[in-house]
Design a protein around this motif. Structure first.
Motif, PDB file in Angstrom:
ATOM      1  N   GLY A   1      -2.848 -74.208  13.198  1.00  0.00           N
ATOM      2  CA  GLY A   1      -4.208 -74.710  13.194  1.00  0.00           C
ATOM      3  C   GLY A   1      -5.079 -73.929  14.159  1.00  0.00           C
ATOM      4  O   GLY A   1      -4.660 -72.926  14.736  1.00  0.00           O
ATOM      5  N   PRO A   2      -6.326 -74.354  14.351  1.00  0.00           N
ATOM      6  CA  PRO A   2      -7.236 -73.655  15.258  1.00  0.00           C
ATOM      7  C   PRO A   2      -6.686 -73.617  16.678  1.00  0.00           C
ATOM      8  O   PRO A   2      -6.030 -74.544  17.126  1.00  0.00           O
ATOM      9  CB  PRO A   2      -8.514 -74.499  15.197  1.00  0.00           C
ATOM     10  CG  PRO A   2      -8.402 -75.281  13.942  1.00  0.00           C
ATOM     11  CD  PRO A   2      -6.954 -75.520  13.719  1.00  0.00           C
ATOM     12  N   ARG A   3      -6.956 -72.540  17.371  1.00  0.00           N
ATOM     13  CA  ARG A   3      -6.590 -72.445  18.783  1.00  0.00           C
ATOM     14  C   ARG A   3      -7.708 -71.743  19.531  1.00  0.00           C
ATOM     15  O   ARG A   3      -8.432 -70.907  18.974  1.00  0.00           O
ATOM     16  CB  ARG A   3      -5.273 -71.701  18.975  1.00  0.00           C
ATOM     17  CG  ARG A   3      -5.259 -70.267  18.501  1.00  0.00           C
ATOM     18  CD  ARG A   3      -3.877 -69.643  18.680  1.00  0.00           C
ATOM     19  NE  ARG A   3      -3.805 -68.296  18.145  1.00  0.00           N
ATOM     20  CZ  ARG A   3      -4.161 -67.197  18.833  1.00  0.00           C
ATOM     21  NH1 ARG A   3      -4.609 -67.331  20.071  1.00  0.00           N
ATOM     22  NH2 ARG A   3      -4.068 -66.011  18.280  1.00  0.00           N
ATOM     23  N   VAL A   4      -7.880 -72.090  20.768  1.00  0.00           N
ATOM     24  CA  VAL A   4      -8.934 -71.531  21.603  1.00  0.00           C
ATOM     25  C   VAL A   4      -8.554 -70.120  22.026  1.00  0.00           C
ATOM     26  O   VAL A   4      -7.440 -69.885  22.502  1.00  0.00           O
ATOM     27  CB  VAL A   4      -9.169 -72.417  22.840  1.00  0.00           C
ATOM     28  CG1 VAL A   4     -10.157 -71.751  23.795  1.00  0.00           C
ATOM     29  CG2 VAL A   4      -9.676 -73.784  22.423  1.00  0.00           C
ATOM     30  N   VAL A   5      -9.479 -69.184  21.845  1.00  0.00           N
ATOM     31  CA  VAL A   5      -9.247 -67.818  22.300  1.00  0.00           C
ATOM     32  C   VAL A   5     -10.140 -67.446  23.484  1.00  0.00           C
ATOM     33  O   VAL A   5      -9.887 -66.462  24.176  1.00  0.00           O
ATOM     34  CB  VAL A   5      -9.444 -66.805  21.157  1.00  0.00           C
ATOM     35  CG1 VAL A   5      -8.469 -67.087  20.023  1.00  0.00           C
ATOM     36  CG2 VAL A   5     -10.874 -66.815  20.640  1.00  0.00           C
ATOM     37  N   ALA A   6     -11.198 -68.240  23.728  1.00  0.00           N
ATOM     38  CA  ALA A   6     -12.066 -68.004  24.882  1.00  0.00           C
ATOM     39  C   ALA A   6     -12.753 -69.316  25.223  1.00  0.00           C
ATOM     40  O   ALA A   6     -13.187 -70.038  24.333  1.00  0.00           O
ATOM     41  CB  ALA A   6     -13.105 -66.937  24.585  1.00  0.00           C
ATOM     42  N   GLU A   7     -12.835 -69.632  26.494  1.00  0.00           N
ATOM     43  CA  GLU A   7     -13.483 -70.873  26.907  1.00  0.00           C
ATOM     44  C   GLU A   7     -14.349 -70.625  28.129  1.00  0.00           C
ATOM     45  O   GLU A   7     -14.322 -69.553  28.730  1.00  0.00           O
ATOM     46  CB  GLU A   7     -12.435 -71.951  27.191  1.00  0.00           C
ATOM     47  CG  GLU A   7     -11.402 -71.583  28.223  1.00  0.00           C
ATOM     48  CD  GLU A   7     -10.298 -72.621  28.327  1.00  0.00           C
ATOM     49  OE1 GLU A   7     -10.462 -73.703  27.734  1.00  0.00           O
ATOM     50  OE2 GLU A   7      -9.290 -72.350  28.996  1.00  0.00           O
ATOM     51  N   GLY A   8     -15.143 -71.649  28.487  1.00  0.00           N
ATOM     52  CA  GLY A   8     -16.047 -71.502  29.610  1.00  0.00           C
ATOM     53  C   GLY A   8     -17.291 -70.698  29.291  1.00  0.00           C
ATOM     54  O   GLY A   8     -17.979 -70.219  30.193  1.00  0.00           O
ATOM     55  N   LEU A   9     -17.608 -70.548  28.005  1.00  0.00           N
ATOM     56  CA  LEU A   9     -18.774 -69.766  27.605  1.00  0.00           C
ATOM     57  C   LEU A   9     -20.043 -70.601  27.720  1.00  0.00           C
ATOM     58  O   LEU A   9     -20.027 -71.810  27.504  1.00  0.00           O
ATOM     59  CB  LEU A   9     -18.609 -69.279  26.166  1.00  0.00           C
ATOM     60  CG  LEU A   9     -17.357 -68.429  25.889  1.00  0.00           C
ATOM     61  CD1 LEU A   9     -17.164 -68.255  24.391  1.00  0.00           C
ATOM     62  CD2 LEU A   9     -17.462 -67.084  26.580  1.00  0.00           C
ATOM     63  N   ASN A  10     -21.144 -69.944  28.045  1.00  0.00           N
ATOM     64  CA  ASN A  10     -22.416 -70.638  28.209  1.00  0.00           C
ATOM     65  C   ASN A  10     -23.272 -70.511  26.953  1.00  0.00           C
ATOM     66  O   ASN A  10     -23.936 -69.504  26.746  1.00  0.00           O
ATOM     67  CB  ASN A  10     -23.177 -70.079  29.416  1.00  0.00           C
ATOM     68  CG  ASN A  10     -22.572 -70.524  30.717  1.00  0.00           C
ATOM     69  OD1 ASN A  10     -22.446 -71.713  30.989  1.00  0.00           O
ATOM     70  ND2 ASN A  10     -22.160 -69.565  31.536  1.00  0.00           N
ATOM     71  N   ASN A  11     -23.224 -71.552  26.119  1.00  0.00           N
ATOM     72  CA  ASN A  11     -24.008 -71.587  24.885  1.00  0.00           C
ATOM     73  C   ASN A  11     -23.787 -70.340  24.037  1.00  0.00           C
ATOM     74  O   ASN A  11     -24.711 -69.549  23.817  1.00  0.00           O
ATOM     75  CB  ASN A  11     -25.495 -71.768  25.211  1.00  0.00           C
ATOM     76  CG  ASN A  11     -25.800 -73.172  25.695  1.00  0.00           C
ATOM     77  OD1 ASN A  11     -25.586 -74.147  24.994  1.00  0.00           O
ATOM     78  ND2 ASN A  11     -26.285 -73.274  26.930  1.00  0.00           N
ATOM     79  N   PRO A  12     -22.565 -70.131  23.536  1.00  0.00           N
ATOM     80  CA  PRO A  12     -22.301 -68.970  22.686  1.00  0.00           C
ATOM     81  C   PRO A  12     -23.100 -69.042  21.394  1.00  0.00           C
ATOM     82  O   PRO A  12     -23.272 -70.102  20.821  1.00  0.00           O
ATOM     83  CB  PRO A  12     -20.797 -69.043  22.421  1.00  0.00           C
ATOM     84  CG  PRO A  12     -20.447 -70.490  22.598  1.00  0.00           C
ATOM     85  CD  PRO A  12     -21.366 -70.986  23.683  1.00  0.00           C
TER      86      PRO A  12
END
Length: 276
Positions: free
Chosen positions: A35-46
């Motif tokens: 299933g879906p998995r996070v590849v980048a986090e902590g982004l500011n309003n991508p």
């Protein structure tokens, strides 16, 4: 001549997820092994996602989270950025900030941001980007610009205006409605990809507030021998497509004003068709 020659002259914190395809999109369950998995986090309003030319890095345009300079319900600052996710389909993708310092306006909590909304990579010698954003010297809806960004391996990124979209909106106002500019998506188009890279290329910018897709292209001077002068071309901004205001689908007028088509994203296919 190459691309770089003509260019030289939401929640506040969010993530990007990888969703495997299986013929059709379906809502994954907790038992899905892939299933879906996070590849980048902590982004500011991508905002816009695009891939680098070599396909190895995911480019993420971040509109930012505003800043500490607040008036009424809006706060501004230089918190917009372009981030890179290296090998996003790998087990442990790495995220880095490629360039930062773009103008951003948001609510005090960092939500509802506008700023560096779109970005694509171009072949600068040092690595660079075309960015749909705002001129910090102007109010957000009056500062729409196509920006260039170079991080020349220094602590101070070089961010410069290639095309003043707000000026084009003032002069041309293609949709005939209010004068506003809020560029969102950007696309580099190379009509002859099998020839010299970028020699006749141009940029398209989806301007959500102007209800217009702008075409930004270089105009080169010819010398007496028919050779192009490539060091400092003039940049022209023309209308690629516009979307006039209209009545509602039932033929009536909205009491708050006419309905508007708001272009925000751009893509192209192998045949060269442009999708908005």
């Amino acid at each position: 001549m190459t691309k770089q020659r003509w260019i030289t002259a939401g929640a506040a914190l969010a993530a990007v997820a990888l969703i495997p395809t299986a013929g059709a999109f379906a809502a994954p369950t907790s038992t899905d092994a892939e299933g879906p998995r996070v590849v980048a986090e902590g982004l500011n309003n991508p905002r816009q996602l695009s891939f680098s030319a070599d396909g190895q890095s995911l480019i993420v345009a971040e509109a930012g989270r505003g800043g500490d300079n607040c008036m009424n319900s809006s706060c501004v600052g230089l918190t917009g950025a372009i981030s890179l996710v290296e090998d996003p389909d790998s087990e442990s993708p790495e995220t880095s900030v490629a360039i930062s310092g773009f103008f951003s306006m948001a609510s005090p909590d960092g939500s509802f941001a506008v700023g560096s909304n779109g970005a694509v990579g171009v072949d600068f010698p040092e690595g660079g980007y075309l960015v749909a954003g705002s001129d910090p010297a102007q109010p957000p809806m009056q500062g729409g610009s196509l920006l260039g960004a170079i991080n020349a391996h220094s602590d101070e990124p070089l961010i410069f205006t290639i095309a003043n979209l707000w000026a084009a909106e003032q002069e041309q106002n293609p949709d005939g409605a209010q004068l506003e500019s809020n560029p969102y998506g950007v696309l580099f188009v190379d009509p002859t990809p099998h020839e010299d890279e970028g020699a006749d290329g141009y940029a398209l910018v989806a301007d959500a507030a102007a209800n217009t897709v702008w075409k930004v292209e270089p105009r080169y001077e010819q010398d007496g021998y028919g050779q192009q002068e490539v060091e400092a071309p003039d940049i022209t901004v023309t209308v690629f497509a516009t979307y006039p205001t209209t009545a509602l689908p039932d033929g009536t007028d909205d009491p708050t004003g006419p309905a508007e088509f708001v272009p925000t994203s751009l893509a192209t296919d192998e045949e060269g068709a442009i999708y908005v």
